[in-house]
Write a protein that holds these residues in place. Sequence first.
Motif, PDB file in Angstrom:
ATOM      1  N   ALA A  13      -8.165 -14.209  28.191  1.00  0.00           N
ATOM      2  CA  ALA A  13      -8.119 -12.510  28.516  1.00  0.00           C
ATOM      3  C   ALA A  13      -7.680 -12.462  30.059  1.00  0.00           C
ATOM      4  CB  ALA A  13      -9.435 -11.800  28.402  1.00  0.00           C
ATOM      5  N   ILE A  14      -8.119 -13.711  30.939  1.00  0.00           N
ATOM      6  CA  ILE A  14      -7.780 -13.712  32.270  1.00  0.00           C
ATOM      7  C   ILE A  14      -6.522 -14.057  32.483  1.00  0.00           C
ATOM      8  CG2 ILE A  14      -8.401 -15.055  34.225  1.00  0.00           C
ATOM      9  CD1 ILE A  14     -11.278 -15.249  33.817  1.00  0.00           C
ATOM     10  N   ALA A  15      -5.950 -14.930  31.638  1.00  0.00           N
ATOM     11  CA  ALA A  15      -4.412 -15.416  31.554  1.00  0.00           C
ATOM     12  C   ALA A  15      -3.625 -14.154  31.221  1.00  0.00           C
ATOM     13  CB  ALA A  15      -4.053 -16.744  30.675  1.00  0.00           C
ATOM     14  N   ILE A  16      -3.880 -13.530  30.353  1.00  0.00           N
ATOM     15  CA  ILE A  16      -3.088 -12.311  30.014  1.00  0.00           C
ATOM     16  C   ILE A  16      -2.977 -11.251  30.912  1.00  0.00           C
ATOM     17  CG2 ILE A  16      -3.059 -10.427  28.193  1.00  0.00           C
ATOM     18  CD1 ILE A  16      -4.255 -12.274  26.313  1.00  0.00           C
ATOM     19  N   TYR A  17      -4.265 -10.877  31.455  1.00  0.00           N
ATOM     20  CA  TYR A  17      -4.204 -10.086  32.853  1.00  0.00           C
ATOM     21  C   TYR A  17      -3.354 -10.550  33.838  1.00  0.00           C
ATOM     22  CZ  TYR A  17      -5.930  -6.480  36.291  1.00  0.00           C
ATOM     23  OH  TYR A  17      -6.091  -5.754  37.139  1.00  0.00           O
ATOM     24  N   ALA A  18      -3.575 -11.825  34.265  1.00  0.00           N
ATOM     25  CA  ALA A  18      -2.991 -12.386  35.380  1.00  0.00           C
ATOM     26  C   ALA A  18      -1.606 -12.483  35.247  1.00  0.00           C
ATOM     27  CB  ALA A  18      -3.475 -13.859  35.781  1.00  0.00           C
ATOM     28  N   GLY A  19      -1.126 -12.930  33.984  1.00  0.00           N
ATOM     29  CA  GLY A  19       0.442 -13.010  33.678  1.00  0.00           C
ATOM     30  C   GLY A  19       1.123 -11.649  33.230  1.00  0.00           C
ATOM     31  N   ARG A  20       0.201 -10.612  33.430  1.00  0.00           N
ATOM     32  CA  ARG A  20       0.923  -9.162  33.120  1.00  0.00           C
ATOM     33  C   ARG A  20       1.458  -8.934  31.821  1.00  0.00           C
ATOM     34  NH1 ARG A  20       0.702  -6.097  37.499  1.00  0.00           N
ATOM     35  NH2 ARG A  20       0.233  -7.148  39.588  1.00  0.00           N
ATOM     36  N   GLY A  21       0.844  -9.733  30.690  1.00  0.00           N
ATOM     37  CA  GLY A  21       1.264  -9.372  29.499  1.00  0.00           C
ATOM     38  C   GLY A  21       1.099 -10.829  28.571  1.00  0.00           C
ATOM     39  N   TRP A  22       1.334 -10.445  27.279  1.00  0.00           N
ATOM     40  CA  TRP A  22       1.117 -11.416  26.261  1.00  0.00           C
ATOM     41  C   TRP A  22       2.510 -12.435  26.196  1.00  0.00           C
ATOM     42  CZ3 TRP A  22      -2.951 -12.538  22.493  1.00  0.00           C
ATOM     43  CH2 TRP A  22      -3.753 -11.741  22.702  1.00  0.00           C
ATOM     44  N   ARG A  23       2.472 -13.619  25.796  1.00  0.00           N
ATOM     45  CA  ARG A  23       3.448 -14.368  25.673  1.00  0.00           C
ATOM     46  C   ARG A  23       3.303 -15.057  24.195  1.00  0.00           C
ATOM     47  NH1 ARG A  23       2.285 -15.317  30.986  1.00  0.00           N
ATOM     48  NH2 ARG A  23       1.433 -17.255  30.735  1.00  0.00           N
ATOM     49  N   PRO A  24       4.451 -15.667  23.715  1.00  0.00           N
ATOM     50  CA  PRO A  24       4.236 -16.448  22.530  1.00  0.00           C
ATOM     51  C   PRO A  24       3.157 -17.453  22.625  1.00  0.00           C
ATOM     52  CG  PRO A  24       6.601 -15.675  22.896  1.00  0.00           C
ATOM     53  CD  PRO A  24       5.698 -15.485  24.325  1.00  0.00           C
ATOM     54  N   ALA A  25       3.010 -18.254  23.595  1.00  0.00           N
ATOM     55  CA  ALA A  25       2.234 -19.362  23.761  1.00  0.00           C
ATOM     56  C   ALA A  25       0.691 -18.924  23.666  1.00  0.00           C
ATOM     57  CB  ALA A  25       2.379 -20.025  25.188  1.00  0.00           C
ATOM     58  N   LEU A  26       0.410 -17.547  24.473  1.00  0.00           N
ATOM     59  CA  LEU A  26      -0.946 -17.318  24.400  1.00  0.00           C
ATOM     60  C   LEU A  26      -1.136 -16.594  23.097  1.00  0.00           C
ATOM     61  CD1 LEU A  26      -0.787 -15.204  27.938  1.00  0.00           C
ATOM     62  CD2 LEU A  26      -1.770 -17.559  27.339  1.00  0.00           C
ATOM     63  N   ALA A  27      -0.257 -16.105  22.316  1.00  0.00           N
ATOM     64  CA  ALA A  27      -0.396 -15.365  21.132  1.00  0.00           C
ATOM     65  C   ALA A  27      -0.893 -16.684  20.209  1.00  0.00           C
ATOM     66  CB  ALA A  27       0.744 -14.684  20.468  1.00  0.00           C
ATOM     67  N   VAL A  28      -0.251 -17.881  20.204  1.00  0.00           N
ATOM     68  CA  VAL A  28      -0.504 -18.881  19.367  1.00  0.00           C
ATOM     69  C   VAL A  28      -2.006 -19.467  19.519  1.00  0.00           C
ATOM     70  CG1 VAL A  28       0.091 -21.377  19.030  1.00  0.00           C
ATOM     71  CG2 VAL A  28       1.850 -19.870  19.215  1.00  0.00           C
ATOM     72  N   LEU A  29      -2.382 -19.431  20.721  1.00  0.00           N
ATOM     73  CA  LEU A  29      -3.792 -20.024  21.320  1.00  0.00           C
ATOM     74  C   LEU A  29      -4.609 -18.925  20.585  1.00  0.00           C
ATOM     75  CD1 LEU A  29      -5.656 -21.593  22.739  1.00  0.00           C
ATOM     76  CD2 LEU A  29      -5.196 -20.131  24.866  1.00  0.00           C
ATOM     77  N   ASN A  30      -4.381 -17.709  20.856  1.00  0.00           N
ATOM     78  CA  ASN A  30      -5.281 -16.685  20.075  1.00  0.00           C
ATOM     79  C   ASN A  30      -5.513 -16.814  18.713  1.00  0.00           C
ATOM     80  OD1 ASN A  30      -6.719 -13.922  20.456  1.00  0.00           O
ATOM     81  ND2 ASN A  30      -5.159 -13.308  18.966  1.00  0.00           N
ATOM     82  N   THR A  31      -4.233 -17.193  18.119  1.00  0.00           N
ATOM     83  CA  THR A  31      -4.547 -17.355  16.452  1.00  0.00           C
ATOM     84  C   THR A  31      -4.982 -18.458  16.222  1.00  0.00           C
ATOM     85  OG1 THR A  31      -1.935 -16.391  16.115  1.00  0.00           O
ATOM     86  CG2 THR A  31      -3.156 -17.704  14.533  1.00  0.00           C
ATOM     87  N   GLY A  32      -5.117 -19.718  16.993  1.00  0.00           N
ATOM     88  CA  GLY A  32      -5.907 -20.918  16.677  1.00  0.00           C
ATOM     89  C   GLY A  32      -7.288 -20.598  17.029  1.00  0.00           C
ATOM     90  N   LEU A  33      -7.624 -19.805  18.036  1.00  0.00           N
ATOM     91  CA  LEU A  33      -9.067 -19.502  18.379  1.00  0.00           C
ATOM     92  C   LEU A  33      -9.709 -18.662  17.202  1.00  0.00           C
ATOM     93  CD1 LEU A  33      -8.931 -18.680  21.942  1.00  0.00           C
ATOM     94  CD2 LEU A  33     -10.107 -20.932  21.056  1.00  0.00           C
TER      95      LEU A  33
END
Length: 330
Positions: free
Chosen positions: A241-261
Amino acid sequence: MAATLTERYISAVTKSLAPESQHDVRAELEASIGDAVEARTDQGEAREDAERAVLTDIGDPAALAAGYADRPLHLIGPKYYLAWWRLLKLLLWIVPVTAMAGVAIAYALQDSSVGEIIGQVVVVGITSILHVAFWTTLVFFILERTGADTGVKWSVDSLPEPQETGAGRGDFIASLVFLGVMAAALLWDRFIGFVLVADGTVDIEAGLGSQTSALSMLNPELWPWWIGGALVLMGVEAALAIAIYAGRGWRPALAVLNTGLAIVFAVGALYLLFSGQLLNPAFLEFTLGRADTPSDVGGVLAVILAIVIVGVAVWDIIDGWRKTRRAQRV
């Protein structure tokens, strides 16, 4: 004498038209085709080649006949397509999920095995999806052919508000608060307990009442490794959540990590649930009147919990990828 290509073409067009319009259409086609052929022959083209070229340019006689008869050559046209698509998406979110949950609970009440429940849920899910798609499409097909009005009118008042990409402060704060509450709930359940039970009653004449103690809902044996692992997953979710907020949006790598979790959470929880290790046996005995054993995991409570676990994980995955796609468009 063999019919010419023009005669064969005109017959193919007019045979599916109403009798009262066939004569006019035939006269119109004979005139227009004849003029086009004459124009080509005047330029030195052979009549047979000119006739074939003209008819080829006009196209399929069935399509031309549909134009004369004002018959659509599509299943659902632009007038009804958006209403059909919106209704279909809404029904696909509601009907299959409701049917699958109902079947799972019904088979659980019959003490069916886990494998039988899963098999029936899958069959009902696929069947309900097919039925929803077929019957919804059939209704709009009939509306298309009869020219009925769906009553759905677009206006500027229906314009949606601009959506955030998922990097807003509200989403960030909500994620951290939710994770904090969940972590606190796990620790409270482990060290204090959520359910108060009476240990027994002592002599009331002596001025003493019932004594109570608290039961944890989760199996105490999950501590420290399983509960610790869950807390680690929550920590990674907070970092995400911190990475998404700091990066000002979702990215495919973050979506993959979210899927894995989400998958790790769902698989771990389902394993513990169906192996009879998730819930505290004392809690089950207090609430259901019997101790929990591995054979009891096909019960209603286990099925409902499984549906909730899978539903939360699937929604989390879909929401992450939906926000990622929306962020890529900005």
